[in-house]
Design a protein around this motif. Sequence first.
Motif, PDB file in Angstrom:
ATOM      1  N   LYS A 211       0.803  -1.230   0.000  1.00  0.00           N
ATOM      2  CA  LYS A 211       0.000   0.000   0.000  1.00  0.00           C
ATOM      3  C   LYS A 211       0.835   1.278   0.000  1.00  0.00           C
ATOM      4  CE  LYS A 211      -3.215   1.521   3.095  1.00  0.00           C
ATOM      5  NZ  LYS A 211      -4.476   1.453   3.860  1.00  0.00           N
ATOM      6  N   ASP A 212       2.127   1.197   0.241  1.00  0.00           N
ATOM      7  CA  ASP A 212       2.958   2.399   0.095  1.00  0.00           C
ATOM      8  C   ASP A 212       2.885   2.935  -1.345  1.00  0.00           C
ATOM      9  OD1 ASP A 212       3.771   3.009   2.627  1.00  0.00           O
ATOM     10  OD2 ASP A 212       5.750   2.061   2.482  1.00  0.00           O
ATOM     11  N   ARG A 213       2.569   2.066  -2.315  1.00  0.00           N
ATOM     12  CA  ARG A 213       2.421   2.555  -3.701  1.00  0.00           C
ATOM     13  C   ARG A 213       1.268   3.555  -3.766  1.00  0.00           C
ATOM     14  NH1 ARG A 213       5.823   0.148  -6.929  1.00  0.00           N
ATOM     15  NH2 ARG A 213       5.020   1.455  -8.594  1.00  0.00           N
ATOM     16  N   PHE A 214       0.222   3.305  -2.972  1.00  0.00           N
ATOM     17  CA  PHE A 214      -0.920   4.222  -2.914  1.00  0.00           C
ATOM     18  C   PHE A 214      -0.570   5.444  -2.061  1.00  0.00           C
ATOM     19  CE2 PHE A 214      -4.918   5.487  -0.710  1.00  0.00           C
ATOM     20  CZ  PHE A 214      -5.593   5.975  -1.807  1.00  0.00           C
ATOM     21  N   GLY A 217       1.746   7.633  -3.961  1.00  0.00           N
ATOM     22  CA  GLY A 217       1.347   7.994  -5.319  1.00  0.00           C
ATOM     23  C   GLY A 217       2.232   7.377  -6.386  1.00  0.00           C
ATOM     24  N   LEU A 218       2.700   6.140  -6.158  1.00  0.00           N
ATOM     25  CA  LEU A 218       3.614   5.506  -7.120  1.00  0.00           C
ATOM     26  C   LEU A 218       2.873   4.829  -8.275  1.00  0.00           C
ATOM     27  CD1 LEU A 218       6.072   3.824  -4.542  1.00  0.00           C
ATOM     28  CD2 LEU A 218       6.394   5.971  -5.794  1.00  0.00           C
ATOM     29  N   GLY A 219       1.539   4.648  -8.145  1.00  0.00           N
ATOM     30  CA  GLY A 219       0.755   3.984  -9.202  1.00  0.00           C
ATOM     31  C   GLY A 219       0.930   2.474  -9.166  1.00  0.00           C
ATOM     32  N   GLY A 220       0.155   1.785 -10.026  1.00  0.00           N
ATOM     33  CA  GLY A 220       0.269   0.329 -10.143  1.00  0.00           C
ATOM     34  C   GLY A 220      -0.005  -0.392  -8.831  1.00  0.00           C
ATOM     35  N   VAL A 221      -0.966   0.089  -8.062  1.00  0.00           N
ATOM     36  CA  VAL A 221      -1.218  -0.473  -6.726  1.00  0.00           C
ATOM     37  C   VAL A 221      -1.744  -1.908  -6.826  1.00  0.00           C
ATOM     38  CG1 VAL A 221      -2.465  -0.178  -4.543  1.00  0.00           C
ATOM     39  CG2 VAL A 221      -1.714   1.843  -5.833  1.00  0.00           C
ATOM     40  N   VAL A 222      -2.877  -2.085  -7.513  1.00  0.00           N
ATOM     41  CA  VAL A 222      -3.469  -3.434  -7.574  1.00  0.00           C
ATOM     42  C   VAL A 222      -2.574  -4.373  -8.393  1.00  0.00           C
ATOM     43  CG1 VAL A 222      -5.514  -4.775  -8.217  1.00  0.00           C
ATOM     44  CG2 VAL A 222      -5.780  -2.508  -7.213  1.00  0.00           C
ATOM     45  N   GLU A 223      -1.902  -3.806  -9.401  1.00  0.00           N
ATOM     46  CA  GLU A 223      -0.962  -4.628 -10.194  1.00  0.00           C
ATOM     47  C   GLU A 223       0.130  -5.199  -9.285  1.00  0.00           C
ATOM     48  OE1 GLU A 223      -2.130  -1.687 -10.971  1.00  0.00           O
ATOM     49  OE2 GLU A 223      -2.922  -1.800 -13.023  1.00  0.00           O
TER      50      GLU A 223
END
Length: 239
Positions: A211-214, A217-223
């Motif tokens: 969840k740090d991607r969320f 703001g790094l994108g590709g969270v669910v991926e």
Amino acid sequence: MECRTELYAGKAKSVFTTDDPDKLVLRFRNDTSAFDGKKVAQLDRKGMVNNRFNAFIMEKLEATGIPTHHEALLSDNESLVKNLDMLPVECVVRNIAAGSLCKRLGVDEGIDLKPPTFEFFLKNDDLGDPMINEYHIESFGWGKRDEVEAMKVLTFKVNDVLTALFKTAGLLLVDYKLEFGRYHGAIVLGDEFTPDGCRLWDIETREKLDKDRFRQGLGGVVEAYEEVAARLGVNLPSA
Ligand code: TMP
Ligand code: ASP
């Protein structure tokens, strides 16, 4: 199992009663939140991925003798669980420094913590989930001495099991949060174990796959969640 009434809607899951007072249905939604609900979004497929991911991990933990609330996967987004009386505390184990630990103590992200460290937080968004200690838990009646001990022992046991499991998938389990409840007098693992509530880095590149991607703001969270699931062998329907 028939869903009756909605008991509670959290930030990412809803809880329903069933015709059995000892059982609840957990519905994993696509809602995603961070910073105690200050940043929110809808992420396609996340509810399904997290529901299946959580079932996979809970079954692995059960198989090693850790009591969990998980009973059965009911559908893409729903699981049947035991009806626990939840303690309002969050148990965090950290193997590598990241997140709030770095901010609080001014240490660099990525430092190995030997031995792994443990923290309790109060589950209270309005207060920003403040860090608390074992004495607070007893003094305010959030849990008894033996329950505090059981939560610590079980949270570290989860660390042994999952650190090894994620290693086989080329992942570092950086840190994670667990929540426990009472069930017929015993302390049992509740809530969820998904990339929403832990940090997972690629062993080689240290790429963040949680969840740090969320949050960042790094994108590709669910991926990223799907990548972790695929590496572990979690069965997900194709997109
Ligand atoms: P932190 O670095 O923000 O304290 O979080 C440590 C770990 O626990 C991280 O994997 C995220 C997870 N966590 C939650 O999922 N929800 C929470 O409310 C808190 C405090 C932590
Ligand atoms: N656990 C969440 C986070 O890390 C808090 C939230 O969902 O609001 O940001």
